[in-house]
Design a protein around this motif. Structure first.
Motif, PDB file in Angstrom:
ATOM      1  N   GLY A 123      14.214  66.310  51.355  1.00  9.40           N
ATOM      2  CA  GLY A 123      13.696  67.348  50.533  1.00  9.40           C
ATOM      3  C   GLY A 123      12.782  68.371  50.873  1.00  9.40           C
ATOM      4  O   GLY A 123      12.145  68.879  50.561  1.00  9.40           O
ATOM      5  N   ILE A 125      12.253  71.891  50.031  1.00  3.14           N
ATOM      6  CA  ILE A 125      12.866  72.914  48.839  1.00  3.14           C
ATOM      7  C   ILE A 125      12.992  74.255  49.517  1.00  3.14           C
ATOM      8  O   ILE A 125      13.789  74.774  49.435  1.00  3.14           O
ATOM      9  CB  ILE A 125      12.277  72.151  47.791  1.00  3.14           C
ATOM     10  N   ALA A 150      19.992  72.766  41.268  1.00  2.00           N
ATOM     11  CA  ALA A 150      19.700  71.546  40.906  1.00  2.00           C
ATOM     12  C   ALA A 150      18.159  71.306  41.535  1.00  2.00           C
ATOM     13  O   ALA A 150      16.999  70.984  41.685  1.00  2.00           O
ATOM     14  CB  ALA A 150      20.545  70.727  41.840  1.00  2.00           C
ATOM     15  N   ASN A 151      17.757  72.191  43.268  1.00  2.00           N
ATOM     16  CA  ASN A 151      16.532  72.475  43.304  1.00  2.00           C
ATOM     17  C   ASN A 151      15.850  72.823  42.409  1.00  2.00           C
ATOM     18  O   ASN A 151      14.510  72.847  42.507  1.00  2.00           O
ATOM     19  CB  ASN A 151      16.826  73.700  44.207  1.00  2.00           C
ATOM     20  N   GLU A 153      16.103  73.034  39.252  1.00  2.00           N
ATOM     21  CA  GLU A 153      15.480  71.864  37.470  1.00  2.00           C
ATOM     22  C   GLU A 153      14.631  71.043  38.254  1.00  2.00           C
ATOM     23  O   GLU A 153      14.023  70.915  38.045  1.00  2.00           O
ATOM     24  CB  GLU A 153      17.447  71.202  38.056  1.00  2.00           C
ATOM     25  N   ARG A 154      15.054  70.562  39.906  1.00  2.00           N
ATOM     26  CA  ARG A 154      13.861  69.354  39.808  1.00  2.00           C
ATOM     27  C   ARG A 154      12.440  70.211  40.230  1.00  2.00           C
ATOM     28  O   ARG A 154      11.701  69.400  39.879  1.00  2.00           O
ATOM     29  CB  ARG A 154      14.627  68.889  41.821  1.00  2.00           C
ATOM     30  N   SER A 155      11.989  71.333  40.764  1.00  3.84           N
ATOM     31  CA  SER A 155      10.999  71.853  40.865  1.00  3.84           C
ATOM     32  C   SER A 155      11.255  72.701  39.316  1.00  3.84           C
ATOM     33  O   SER A 155       9.873  73.311  39.253  1.00  3.84           O
ATOM     34  CB  SER A 155      10.782  72.891  41.249  1.00  3.84           C
ATOM     35  N   ARG A 156      11.321  72.184  38.391  1.00  9.04           N
ATOM     36  CA  ARG A 156      11.448  72.420  36.915  1.00  9.04           C
ATOM     37  C   ARG A 156      11.795  74.242  36.731  1.00  9.04           C
ATOM     38  O   ARG A 156      10.493  74.954  36.458  1.00  9.04           O
ATOM     39  CB  ARG A 156       9.774  71.926  36.327  1.00  9.04           C
ATOM     40  N   GLN A 367      17.835  64.581  29.995  1.00  8.33           N
ATOM     41  CA  GLN A 367      18.065  64.709  31.345  1.00  8.33           C
ATOM     42  C   GLN A 367      17.663  62.981  31.496  1.00  8.33           C
ATOM     43  O   GLN A 367      16.255  63.318  31.090  1.00  8.33           O
ATOM     44  CB  GLN A 367      16.841  65.719  32.081  1.00  8.33           C
ATOM     45  N   CYS A 371      19.344  59.771  37.128  1.00 10.79           N
ATOM     46  CA  CYS A 371      20.230  60.659  37.985  1.00 10.79           C
ATOM     47  C   CYS A 371      20.042  62.413  37.645  1.00 10.79           C
ATOM     48  O   CYS A 371      21.050  62.915  38.589  1.00 10.79           O
ATOM     49  CB  CYS A 371      21.132  60.891  37.909  1.00 10.79           C
ATOM     50  N   GLN A 372      18.724  62.634  37.148  1.00 11.35           N
ATOM     51  CA  GLN A 372      18.936  63.824  36.495  1.00 11.35           C
ATOM     52  C   GLN A 372      19.559  64.694  35.633  1.00 11.35           C
ATOM     53  O   GLN A 372      20.347  65.508  35.775  1.00 11.35           O
ATOM     54  CB  GLN A 372      18.658  65.262  37.699  1.00 11.35           C
TER      55      GLN A 372
END
Length: 385
Positions: A123, A125, A150-151, A153-156, A367, A371-372
């Motif tokens: 985690g 990032i 993916a990183n 997207e996770r952090s928008r 989304q 699972c994103q």
């Protein structure tokens, strides 16, 4: 000065004996090392195959101690630590590999990739991003870019995500037009939150041109147009999307109905939805037809008849509950209790389910929160799957 040959005659046997003793010592040491290292390695492999990870780690540590220069053992040990969630130990193993000066280029890049995965799983990032960016131009470039995507997207961070998606598409790693459209829609949603409707409109128009067959851009843009007092433009946009994205018709039916009623195009919308329903029955389309029939004042079929027709085509507890809500029972005093029981029973059937991980939700997501994954929610309810 006379040279005494007797010294040579005495020295040759002595040199031979010393050489023989040294070679025997070296061979003995080599046999011991070769015997110990493979034995520990194969013992660790056996534990690993039997899913005994604790014993496997102990065996691999013993093998690494016997031969600290064996990089493959270090990789195996680091991967085991990561799988067990011991990310700090995995990081130390891979950092040790990177610090070695005798490591070849491919193994160094492999260690860099493994280190990035350690940070990613832990985690961290920022550190994972830094490690992944160092893999540009290496054989691990594509995997690193997917992890970076993916990183972001996770952090928008939709702008950076779009940049990585474009690089992946240019490298023939697949089509990312749908994702790029989603990123633009997400940015449009942020613009609306910031009270910037013009910017949101521009982003949604760009998303529409990026992925003309995607369902989300026209739905989001139509919603914005309706909020700005343009229901007819919103209706016409969704009308076109019925052709470009027919699989999303259940999602389009409800807003299409609202905009059609608002701009006086209910009869036209009713015809469109009846045609769609005849081709592919759907509960959401059925509800929209019932609403338009009631609002348009059409003679027949009545709302009750539509639900009965649906039940004749396929069994549906949801349709039965909606039909029963407007009926009079023989024991009318028990109708509320029966209706409540049915409504409680159909709640799980009215949810949406992610096709990738099975995560269920009351509303449709572009989304998956679990699972994103993008576009993993079918447009139909669970009962219809």
């Amino acid at each position: 000065m006379d040279f005494d040959l007797s010294w040579i005659l005495l020295g040759l046997p002595l040199a031979f004996v010393l050489g023989w003793v040294a070679s025997r010592l070296d061979l003995r040491q080599l046999r011991i090392e070769n015997h110990q290292a493979p034995k520990a390695y194969f013992r660790g492999l056996n534990f690993l195959l039997n899913e005994q990870q604790d014993q496997a780690i102990d065996a691999f540590i013993e093998a690494v101690q016997s031969d600290p220069d064996t990089s493959e053992l270090h990789f195996a040990l680091g991967n085991l630590f990561r799988r067990r969630g011991e990310y700090e130990r995995a990081v130390r193993v891979h950092e040790h590999l990177l610090s070695r000066g005798d490591l070849n280029l491919l193994d160094r890049q492999r260690a860099q990739h493994a280190l990035a995965l350690d940070y990613l799983k832990a985690g961290l990032i920022d550190r994972s991003e830094e490690a992944l960016l160092k893999l540009e131009g290496t054989p691990f470039e594509a995997q690193a870019r997917l992890a970076l995507l993916a990183n972001y997207e996770r952090s928008r961070d939709w702008l950076r995500a779009a940049q990585i998606a474009q690089k992946l598409e240019h490298a023939n790693q697949g089509s990312f037009q749908g994702r790029l459209a989603h990123y633009l829609c997400e940015q449009a949603a942020e613009s609306l939150t910031a009270q910037e409707p013009e910017q949101a409109n521009s982003l949604l128009q760009q998303a529409l041109s990026t992925a003309p067959d995607a369902a989300r851009p026209p739905i989001d843009l139509a919603q914005l147009l309706a909020r700005q007092g343009q229901p007819e433009e919103a209706y016409l946009l969704l009308k076109r999307s019925l052709q470009s994205a027919p699989a999303a018709t259940p999602l389009i039916a409800a807003p299409l109905t609202d905009y059609a009623i608002a701009c006086g195009r209910a009869p036209e919308a009713l015809t469109l939805l009846k045609t769609s329903y005849a081709h592919s029955p759907s509960l959401d389309v059925l509800d929209a037809i019932v609403l338009l029939e009631a609002g348009h004042g059409g003679p027949t079929p009545t709302a009750r008849d539509w639900y009965v027709q649906h039940l004749e085509r396929e069994p549906s507890l949801v349709a039965a509950a909606k039909w029963l809500a407007g009926e009079k029972l023989e024991h009318e005093q028990f109708h509320p209790q029966v209706q409540r029981a049915l409504e409680q029973a159909i709640k799980p059937l009215m949810r949406y389910r992610c096709a990738a991980c099975g995560f269920e939700a009351k509303q449709h997501f572009w989304q998956c929160p679990g699972c994103q994954a993008w576009d993993s929610y079918p447009a139909r309810r669970i009962e219809e799957l």
